[in-house]
Design an enzyme around this catalytic site. Structure first.
Site, PDB file in Angstrom:
ATOM      1  N   TYR A 117       0.850  -1.149   0.050  1.00  0.00           N
ATOM      2  CA  TYR A 117       0.067   0.113  -0.152  1.00  0.00           C
ATOM      3  C   TYR A 117       0.873   1.435   0.001  1.00  0.00           C
ATOM      4  O   TYR A 117       1.536   1.303   0.874  1.00  0.00           O
ATOM      5  CB  TYR A 117      -0.962  -0.014   1.221  1.00  0.00           C
ATOM      6  CG  TYR A 117      -1.862   1.360   1.293  1.00  0.00           C
ATOM      7  CD1 TYR A 117      -2.640   1.469   0.416  1.00  0.00           C
ATOM      8  CD2 TYR A 117      -1.808   2.037   2.504  1.00  0.00           C
ATOM      9  CE1 TYR A 117      -3.450   2.872   0.398  1.00  0.00           C
ATOM     10  CE2 TYR A 117      -2.381   3.298   2.574  1.00  0.00           C
ATOM     11  CZ  TYR A 117      -3.240   3.800   1.370  1.00  0.00           C
ATOM     12  OH  TYR A 117      -4.323   4.713   1.475  1.00  0.00           O
ATOM     13  N   LEU A 119       1.187   4.949   1.057  1.00  0.00           N
ATOM     14  CA  LEU A 119       0.632   5.865   1.570  1.00  0.00           C
ATOM     15  C   LEU A 119       0.597   7.078   0.841  1.00  0.00           C
ATOM     16  O   LEU A 119      -0.130   8.072   0.872  1.00  0.00           O
ATOM     17  CB  LEU A 119       1.037   5.895   3.058  1.00  0.00           C
ATOM     18  CG  LEU A 119       0.754   4.786   3.757  1.00  0.00           C
ATOM     19  CD1 LEU A 119       1.418   3.433   3.828  1.00  0.00           C
ATOM     20  CD2 LEU A 119       0.561   5.283   5.454  1.00  0.00           C
ATOM     21  N   GLY A 122       5.634  12.106  -3.139  1.00  0.00           N
ATOM     22  CA  GLY A 122       5.686  13.462  -3.423  1.00  0.00           C
ATOM     23  C   GLY A 122       6.973  13.862  -3.680  1.00  0.00           C
ATOM     24  O   GLY A 122       7.738  13.351  -3.301  1.00  0.00           O
ATOM     25  N   ASN A 130      11.332  15.679 -13.155  1.00  0.00           N
ATOM     26  CA  ASN A 130      12.658  15.196 -13.743  1.00  0.00           C
ATOM     27  C   ASN A 130      12.896  13.905 -13.313  1.00  0.00           C
ATOM     28  O   ASN A 130      13.834  13.193 -13.471  1.00  0.00           O
ATOM     29  CB  ASN A 130      13.493  15.831 -12.615  1.00  0.00           C
ATOM     30  CG  ASN A 130      14.167  17.333 -12.937  1.00  0.00           C
ATOM     31  OD1 ASN A 130      14.691  17.429 -13.789  1.00  0.00           O
ATOM     32  ND2 ASN A 130      13.453  18.325 -12.216  1.00  0.00           N
ATOM     33  N   ILE A 132      11.714  12.014 -10.580  1.00  0.00           N
ATOM     34  CA  ILE A 132      11.988  11.693  -9.183  1.00  0.00           C
ATOM     35  C   ILE A 132      10.962  10.749  -8.710  1.00  0.00           C
ATOM     36  O   ILE A 132      11.188   9.618  -8.074  1.00  0.00           O
ATOM     37  CB  ILE A 132      12.134  13.017  -8.315  1.00  0.00           C
ATOM     38  CG1 ILE A 132      13.286  13.965  -8.841  1.00  0.00           C
ATOM     39  CG2 ILE A 132      12.290  12.667  -6.989  1.00  0.00           C
ATOM     40  CD1 ILE A 132      14.647  13.491  -8.776  1.00  0.00           C
ATOM     41  N   HIS A 158      -4.602   5.054  -2.745  1.00  0.00           N
ATOM     42  CA  HIS A 158      -5.975   5.664  -2.658  1.00  0.00           C
ATOM     43  C   HIS A 158      -5.736   7.037  -3.489  1.00  0.00           C
ATOM     44  O   HIS A 158      -4.621   7.542  -3.097  1.00  0.00           O
ATOM     45  CB  HIS A 158      -6.691   6.012  -1.548  1.00  0.00           C
ATOM     46  CG  HIS A 158      -7.150   4.725  -0.975  1.00  0.00           C
ATOM     47  ND1 HIS A 158      -6.829   4.158   0.425  1.00  0.00           N
ATOM     48  CD2 HIS A 158      -8.005   3.478  -1.405  1.00  0.00           C
ATOM     49  CE1 HIS A 158      -7.287   2.877   0.580  1.00  0.00           C
ATOM     50  NE2 HIS A 158      -8.071   2.671  -0.586  1.00  0.00           N
ATOM     51  N   ASN A 163      -7.440  14.501  -8.646  1.00  0.00           N
ATOM     52  CA  ASN A 163      -5.974  14.533  -8.764  1.00  0.00           C
ATOM     53  C   ASN A 163      -5.418  14.106  -9.909  1.00  0.00           C
ATOM     54  O   ASN A 163      -5.116  12.902 -10.162  1.00  0.00           O
ATOM     55  CB  ASN A 163      -5.361  13.974  -7.673  1.00  0.00           C
ATOM     56  CG  ASN A 163      -3.732  14.102  -7.244  1.00  0.00           C
ATOM     57  OD1 ASN A 163      -3.385  14.685  -8.350  1.00  0.00           O
ATOM     58  ND2 ASN A 163      -3.400  14.106  -6.367  1.00  0.00           N
ATOM     59  N   GLU A 171      -1.392   5.830 -14.086  1.00  0.00           N
ATOM     60  CA  GLU A 171      -2.039   4.946 -15.308  1.00  0.00           C
ATOM     61  C   GLU A 171      -0.862   4.599 -16.298  1.00  0.00           C
ATOM     62  O   GLU A 171      -0.722   3.758 -16.947  1.00  0.00           O
ATOM     63  CB  GLU A 171      -3.320   5.521 -15.934  1.00  0.00           C
ATOM     64  CG  GLU A 171      -4.658   5.575 -15.279  1.00  0.00           C
ATOM     65  CD  GLU A 171      -5.603   6.241 -15.681  1.00  0.00           C
ATOM     66  OE1 GLU A 171      -5.308   7.077 -16.708  1.00  0.00           O
ATOM     67  OE2 GLU A 171      -6.740   5.913 -15.387  1.00  0.00           O
ATOM     68  N   TYR A 185     -12.248  10.950   1.541  1.00  0.00           N
ATOM     69  CA  TYR A 185     -11.300  11.626   2.372  1.00  0.00           C
ATOM     70  C   TYR A 185     -12.206  12.904   2.985  1.00  0.00           C
ATOM     71  O   TYR A 185     -13.111  13.344   2.604  1.00  0.00           O
ATOM     72  CB  TYR A 185     -10.429  12.493   1.342  1.00  0.00           C
ATOM     73  CG  TYR A 185      -9.525  11.754   0.616  1.00  0.00           C
ATOM     74  CD1 TYR A 185      -8.242  11.346   0.920  1.00  0.00           C
ATOM     75  CD2 TYR A 185     -10.001  11.051  -0.563  1.00  0.00           C
ATOM     76  CE1 TYR A 185      -7.261  10.570   0.426  1.00  0.00           C
ATOM     77  CE2 TYR A 185      -8.805  10.046  -1.433  1.00  0.00           C
ATOM     78  CZ  TYR A 185      -7.589   9.985  -0.817  1.00  0.00           C
ATOM     79  OH  TYR A 185      -6.781   9.241  -1.644  1.00  0.00           O
TER      80      TYR A 185
END
Length: 210
Positions: A117, A119, A122, A130, A132, A158, A163, A171, A185
């Site tokens: 999973y 979490l 970012g 770039n 990352i 999730h 977003n 995807e 959420y």
């Protein structure tokens, strides 16, 4: 809001700015180091997450992911001694999933299987586009293809339905839309819808009706 697990209900995918043009292009990904988080990273990681994500994580969450706790795969991308990206994930037995996630695997695979999973994933605004995020995600996925991780049959996450950048990112990396989670959420006192995305690995596959 669905479920009872804090991390499941408040976990977040990549921020919507991930695919924006970078402000500071990297010379090379070879200049980026990957290392696991440590206790000294807590304040830096907390400041980054507060900037990146709409979710307000509790302080103890930062303590856990920076404590070298074997529960979490908490990997940082470091450039010029500064954390510019991170992924936080965990592996759990199938029978520990929240009810809304139990339809991820085919029934024939559910006994003794494990699930990954994600979490949080970012990247700092000025370093996006770039590679990352891909570097971090690929590092986690490679970790799950080793012989000792063959029980891991799927990786899921999730993400907010709004977003679009995160959805495009996942995807493009073969994650499949699995389910819609209405009011999943709670962000700043408002309920937001979510999606579940899944990548099947190590011979895993979804229920036949999906």
């Amino acid at each position: 809001m669905a479920g009872t697990n804090w991390y499941q209900n408040n976990g977040c995918g990549i921020t919507s700015e991930l695919l924006c043009e970078p402000k500071v292009p990297l010379y090379s990904l070879a200049d980026v180091q990957l290392r696991f988080l440590c206790p000294n990273d807590l304040d830096e990681v907390r400041a980054l997450c507060q900037d990146w994500f709409p979710i307000e994580y509790p302080y103890y969450w930062y303590e856990e992911i920076t404590s070298n706790n074997s529960r979490f795969f908490a990997l940082a991308a470091v450039y010029n001694r500064t954390i510019i990206g991170l992924i936080v994930a965990e592996i759990k037995p199938y029978d520990k999933l929240n009810p809304e996630d139990t339809a991820i695997l085919a029934k024939s695979l559910r006994n003794n299987s494990h699930i990954g999973y994600i979490l949080s994933l970012g990247v700092a605004k000025e370093y996006r586009r770039n590679g990352i995020a891909s570097l971090l995600l690929d590092s986690f996925l490679r970790n799950l293809t080793t012989p000792e991780k063959k029980k891991v049959k799927a990786v899921f996450l999730h993400v907010l339905t709004s977003n679009s950048a995160a959805i495009m990112f996942y995807e493009a990396r073969r994650f499949q839309l699995h389910s819609f989670l209405p009011y999943y959420y709670a962000i700043k006192g408002r309920c937001k819808d979510g999606f579940t995305y899944v990548l099947y690995i190590n011979g895993g596959y979804p229920p036949r009706n999906l």
